[in-house]
Design a protein around this motif. Structure first.
Motif, PDB file in Angstrom:
ATOM      1  N   VAL A 182     -11.836  -0.120   3.831  1.00 36.02           N
ATOM      2  CA  VAL A 182     -12.782   0.533   4.336  1.00 36.02           C
ATOM      3  C   VAL A 182     -14.123  -0.032   4.024  1.00 36.02           C
ATOM      4  N   ASP A 183     -15.233  -0.229   4.813  1.00 36.15           N
ATOM      5  CA  ASP A 183     -16.504  -0.684   4.450  1.00 36.15           C
ATOM      6  C   ASP A 183     -17.256   0.881   4.555  1.00 36.15           C
ATOM      7  N   ARG A 184     -17.469   1.404   3.372  1.00 40.36           N
ATOM      8  CA  ARG A 184     -18.233   2.815   3.114  1.00 40.36           C
ATOM      9  C   ARG A 184     -19.447   2.682   3.883  1.00 40.36           C
ATOM     10  N   ILE A 230       0.836  -0.976   0.130  1.00 37.44           N
ATOM     11  CA  ILE A 230      -0.022   0.043   0.022  1.00 37.44           C
ATOM     12  C   ILE A 230       0.951   1.249   0.059  1.00 37.44           C
ATOM     13  N   LYS A 231       0.791   2.129  -1.113  1.00 41.35           N
ATOM     14  CA  LYS A 231       1.383   3.414  -1.076  1.00 41.35           C
ATOM     15  C   LYS A 231       0.841   4.435  -0.197  1.00 41.35           C
ATOM     16  N   ASP A 232       1.510   5.285   0.161  1.00 38.45           N
ATOM     17  CA  ASP A 232       1.181   6.715   0.808  1.00 38.45           C
ATOM     18  C   ASP A 232       0.260   6.429   2.001  1.00 38.45           C
ATOM     19  N   ALA A 233       0.394   5.177   2.592  1.00 40.65           N
ATOM     20  CA  ALA A 233      -0.019   4.998   3.904  1.00 40.65           C
ATOM     21  C   ALA A 233       0.672   5.959   4.932  1.00 40.65           C
ATOM     22  N   VAL A 234       0.280   6.538   5.959  1.00 41.88           N
ATOM     23  CA  VAL A 234       0.804   7.350   6.838  1.00 41.88           C
ATOM     24  C   VAL A 234       1.147   6.528   8.118  1.00 41.88           C
ATOM     25  N   ARG A 274     -14.188   2.345  11.926  1.00 38.20           N
ATOM     26  CA  ARG A 274     -12.970   1.975  10.899  1.00 38.20           C
ATOM     27  C   ARG A 274     -11.802   1.996  11.416  1.00 38.20           C
ATOM     28  N   ALA A 275     -11.491   1.460  12.820  1.00 40.05           N
ATOM     29  CA  ALA A 275     -10.049   1.274  13.378  1.00 40.05           C
ATOM     30  C   ALA A 275     -10.004  -0.021  13.935  1.00 40.05           C
ATOM     31  N   GLU A 276      -9.110  -0.565  13.775  1.00 41.86           N
ATOM     32  CA  GLU A 276      -8.580  -1.680  14.287  1.00 41.86           C
ATOM     33  C   GLU A 276      -7.507  -1.508  15.476  1.00 41.86           C
ATOM     34  N   ARG A 330       0.456   4.025  14.738  1.00 40.76           N
ATOM     35  CA  ARG A 330      -0.935   4.224  14.068  1.00 40.76           C
ATOM     36  C   ARG A 330      -0.600   4.493  12.473  1.00 40.76           C
ATOM     37  N   VAL A 331      -1.335   3.539  11.658  1.00 37.94           N
ATOM     38  CA  VAL A 331      -1.323   3.485  10.349  1.00 37.94           C
ATOM     39  C   VAL A 331      -2.464   3.900   9.541  1.00 37.94           C
ATOM     40  N   ASP A 332      -2.578   5.086   8.906  1.00 35.03           N
ATOM     41  CA  ASP A 332      -3.948   5.446   8.137  1.00 35.03           C
ATOM     42  C   ASP A 332      -3.638   5.326   6.745  1.00 35.03           C
ATOM     43  N   HIS A 333      -4.885   5.434   6.027  1.00 39.91           N
ATOM     44  CA  HIS A 333      -4.741   5.267   4.391  1.00 39.91           C
ATOM     45  C   HIS A 333      -6.326   5.559   4.346  1.00 39.91           C
ATOM     46  N   PRO A 334      -6.726   6.273   3.545  1.00 37.66           N
ATOM     47  CA  PRO A 334      -8.288   6.822   3.248  1.00 37.66           C
ATOM     48  C   PRO A 334      -9.017   5.694   2.777  1.00 37.66           C
ATOM     49  N   ASN A 335      -8.357   4.520   1.993  1.00 37.29           N
ATOM     50  CA  ASN A 335      -9.006   3.386   1.449  1.00 37.29           C
ATOM     51  C   ASN A 335      -9.002   2.328   2.581  1.00 37.29           C
TER      52      ASN A 335
END
Length: 127
Positions: A107-109, A19-23, A116-118, A76-81
């Protein structure tokens, strides 16, 4: 004190596609507060550069007693998808690079944003 390091490998949980561009954020406890000590973005391979972490001197690990020869951080790892992922209790040893494997779930929209967090807790090593 010495320095240890942490980096991440972030991928989709099923197929292990990078996954590219994960924070990738790393926090360390200081006086009962979580302080952000570093942020990195993943590259095309799902990898980050290292983040330095203050860690106890490695020679002290040879001492007897209740001494912990490692620093403890929260990731903590974030990505919009993908669902945000928290990992508590990650152990960092002086002079070593720890690689945090991060398997993210899409993510389930239809699910509210706050669901939406684990969260995962790493058990402390008995050294």
């Amino acid at each position: 004190m010495q320095t240890g390091y942490i980096k991440a490998r972030v991928y989709t949980s099923e197929a292990q596609i990078p996954i590219k561009d994960a924070v990738f954020n790393v926090y360390q406890n200081y006086k009962d507060k979580e302080i952000l000590i570093g942020t990195r973005l993943t590259n095309e391979a799902g990898l980050t550069d290292v983040i330095p972490v203050a860690a106890p001197d490695s020679f002290l690990s040879e001492s007897q007693g209740n001494y912990k020869p490692f620093a403890v951080v929260t990731v903590r790892v974030d990505h919009p998808n993908y669902k945000t992922l928290y990992v508590n209790g990650v152990q960092i040893f002086a002079g070593q690079i720890s690689i945090q494997e991060v398997a993210m779930q899409p993510v389930d929209r239809n699910v509210p944003t706050d669901s939406r967090a684990e969260r995962f807790d790493v058990p402390e090593q008995n050294l």
